[in-house]
Design an enzyme around this catalytic site. Structure first.
Site, PDB file in Angstrom:
ATOM      1  N   GLU A   1       0.804  -1.230   0.000  1.00 15.88           N
ATOM      2  CA  GLU A   1       0.000   0.000   0.000  1.00 15.88           C
ATOM      3  C   GLU A   1       0.838   1.281   0.000  1.00 15.88           C
ATOM      4  O   GLU A   1       0.380   2.326   0.467  1.00 15.88           O
ATOM      5  CB  GLU A   1      -0.982   0.004   1.185  1.00 15.88           C
ATOM      6  CG  GLU A   1      -1.956  -1.171   1.159  1.00 15.88           C
ATOM      7  CD  GLU A   1      -2.884  -1.205   2.356  1.00 15.88           C
ATOM      8  OE1 GLU A   1      -3.740  -0.305   2.469  1.00 15.88           O
ATOM      9  OE2 GLU A   1      -2.751  -2.140   3.170  1.00 15.88           O
TER      10      GLU A   1
ATOM     11  N   THR B   1      -0.084   2.227  -8.257  1.00 18.94           N
ATOM     12  CA  THR B   1      -0.581   3.521  -8.741  1.00 18.94           C
ATOM     13  C   THR B   1       0.406   4.146  -9.714  1.00 18.94           C
ATOM     14  O   THR B   1       0.011   4.736 -10.730  1.00 18.94           O
ATOM     15  CB  THR B   1      -0.837   4.480  -7.554  1.00 18.94           C
ATOM     16  OG1 THR B   1      -1.655   3.816  -6.591  1.00 18.94           O
ATOM     17  CG2 THR B   1      -1.530   5.749  -8.025  1.00 18.94           C
TER      18      THR B   1
ATOM     19  N   ARG C   1      -7.998   0.105  -5.388  1.00 18.67           N
ATOM     20  CA  ARG C   1      -6.937  -0.725  -4.824  1.00 18.67           C
ATOM     21  C   ARG C   1      -7.281  -2.199  -4.908  1.00 18.67           C
ATOM     22  O   ARG C   1      -8.392  -2.616  -4.607  1.00 18.67           O
ATOM     23  CB  ARG C   1      -6.674  -0.357  -3.360  1.00 18.67           C
ATOM     24  CG  ARG C   1      -5.548  -1.175  -2.757  1.00 18.67           C
ATOM     25  CD  ARG C   1      -5.343  -0.931  -1.283  1.00 18.67           C
ATOM     26  NE  ARG C   1      -4.293  -1.806  -0.786  1.00 18.67           N
ATOM     27  CZ  ARG C   1      -4.484  -3.041  -0.354  1.00 18.67           C
ATOM     28  NH1 ARG C   1      -5.697  -3.563  -0.369  1.00 18.67           N
ATOM     29  NH2 ARG C   1      -3.484  -3.779   0.088  1.00 18.67           N
TER      30      ARG C   1
ATOM     31  N   ASP D   1       6.247  -4.183 -11.213  1.00 19.97           N
ATOM     32  CA  ASP D   1       5.602  -3.947  -9.920  1.00 19.97           C
ATOM     33  C   ASP D   1       5.464  -5.294  -9.221  1.00 19.97           C
ATOM     34  O   ASP D   1       4.966  -6.258  -9.815  1.00 19.97           O
ATOM     35  CB  ASP D   1       4.220  -3.316 -10.142  1.00 19.97           C
ATOM     36  CG  ASP D   1       3.390  -3.227  -8.860  1.00 19.97           C
ATOM     37  OD1 ASP D   1       3.997  -3.131  -7.773  1.00 19.97           O
ATOM     38  OD2 ASP D   1       2.149  -3.250  -8.957  1.00 19.97           O
TER      39      ASP D   1
ATOM     40  N   GLN E   1       3.592  -6.856   0.381  1.00 21.03           N
ATOM     41  CA  GLN E   1       3.363  -7.565   1.633  1.00 21.03           C
ATOM     42  C   GLN E   1       4.481  -8.576   1.867  1.00 21.03           C
ATOM     43  O   GLN E   1       5.098  -9.064   0.928  1.00 21.03           O
ATOM     44  CB  GLN E   1       2.005  -8.294   1.612  1.00 21.03           C
ATOM     45  CG  GLN E   1       0.816  -7.414   1.957  1.00 21.03           C
ATOM     46  CD  GLN E   1       0.409  -6.495   0.821  1.00 21.03           C
ATOM     47  OE1 GLN E   1       0.777  -6.723  -0.322  1.00 21.03           O
ATOM     48  NE2 GLN E   1      -0.345  -5.456   1.118  1.00 21.03           N
TER      49      GLN E   1
END
Length: 393
Positions: free
Chosen positions: A41, A46, A177, A207, A211
């Site tokens: 996050e 993005t 998201r 990308d 996590q």
């Protein structure tokens, strides 16, 4: 004779294959490979979306419609997490309007996955809850539980999102998201300014999930990476990890950055630090939240006058966060990282790091103009380094 002919044809085919491989290899070597790294996050996906908007053809109408389900899921995830947690807070919150109790039970009973279809009844319950002042207070305390950054953005747009003919805008897509679990790649080309020789430059941007469980896949794309764009969600200073709620997100980012900085697989890669989510950081500071609770050393932090007025809490906070990361790049090398192979030669890692390019930018990944300007700087930096390596500058 037939046997000789077959041998010649095989050799010809082999030579042609070798030729094509050499052509492909030359093209491959010219491609600039960029890797997006950071905790979950932090804004990596993005940035990938921004590259599609800025440097490819953007999103088609059909691609936009495909995003509707993802956005509606974000709506449910948001209201579900807000109302499910409000009575678990310390001190807890109860609904201001008791008539909304039916709506709260309706949403909670749906569970985290939400409804099979988003009906008018569903939206009525969500709208009633979002208007409740206690629900708004629960939202403002979202650093005490897990909530996506775009919760307010989407919940404020319910009237638009529930329309049957709704087509997401660029901003809606940038705000949506979905957890990245697989390696994603985007390819695009940029014109090279005449002062750098003209022509065009092809980029591959990767990308990978941020996590903890997804990081084991990172090594798969480390080979040949020209630059790492390391993203930090600066607004995470008072939040904890989804995967381990006892760990502060910003502290996790610092550990991850240090591990990346000394990684033997990335010693020939330039590092560009994106101090991201400046808009969310500014909003938190305006609300009176402070980084000192989780970083007590902030009280003794001396801000460089070049960074602005020291009585501006936002500027002081962002400068403090930047200096936490800059401190990692200048501190003494840990003993277990003393030597590394650089261009096939074993060198002290401090010598290698001194040769590495390092830059930082304050960014808001959802702001297309901001990312356009930042990436223009990144492109110019890469081109200048190309000339430097070639001995032309």
């Amino acid at each position: 004779m037939a046997c000789v002919k077959k041998v010649n044809e095989a050799k010809k085919h082999s030579d042609e294959l070798d030729k094509q491989l050499k052509i492909w290899h030359r093209k491959y070597e010219k491609i600039v490979k960029l890797l997006l790294l950071g905790t979950g996050e932090s804004g990596k996906t993005t940035i990938l979306k921004q590259m599609k908007i800025l440097h490819i053809s953007g999103y088609t109408v059909s691609e936009r419609r495909e995003k509707v389900a993802e956005i509606l899921q974000n709506v449910h995830e948001s209201i579900y997490d807000i109302v499910r947690n409000m009575r678990l807070l310390n001190p807890p919150l109860d609904l201001e309007n008791s008539n909304n109790e039916k709506s709260l039970k309706y949403i909670v009973q749906l569970g985290p996955d939400g409804p099979s279809t988003f009906s008018e009844e569903y939206f009525q319950h969500v709208e009633a809850l979002w208007k409740d002042r206690s629900v708004q207070m629960s939202y403002r305390r979202s650093n005490e539980y897990q909530l996506i950054d775009s919760a307010k953005y989407f919940l404020d747009q319910l009237e638009t999102l529930k329309r049957p003919d709704y087509v997401p805008s660029d901003q809606d897509i940038l705000r949506s998201r979905k957890t990245t679990t697989e390696i994603q790649k985007i390819e695009f080309s940029l014109k090279i300014p005449k002062r750098y020789g003209g022509g065009s430059q092809t980029f591959w941007m990767f990308d990978v999930g941020g996590q903890r469980g997804a990081r084991k896949k990172w090594i798969q794309v480390f080979d040949g990476i020209r630059s790492v764009l390391f993203l930090v969600a600066c607004s995470d200073f008072d939040q904890t990890l989804r995967e381990q709620t006892s760990t502060n997100r910003l502290k996790e980012a610092l550990i991850l950055f240090e591990n990346m900085w000394y990684s033997r697989f990335l010693q020939e890669s330039g590092i560009i630090l994106f101090l991201n989510k400046q808009d969310v950081l500014m909003e938190k500071i305006k609300q009176g939240k402070s980084i000192r609770q989780n970083f007590p050393e902030y009280d003794s932090y001396i801000m460089n006058p070049k960074d602005g007025r020291s009585d501006d809490e936002y500027l002081r906070t962002r400068s403090f966060i930047r200096d936490l990361f800059l401190g990692i790049t200048t501190k003494k090398t840990p003993a277990h990282h003393e030597y590394v192979v650089f261009h096939r030669v074993s060198l002290p890692i401090e010598d290698v790091i001194r040769k590495r390019g390092f830059y930082y930018h304050f960014t808001t990944a959802t702001d297309t103009n901001n990312i356009k300007m930042v990436f223009e700087d990144v492109h110019s930096m890469i081109l200048a380094e190309n000339l430097s390596v070639a001995g032309l500058e």
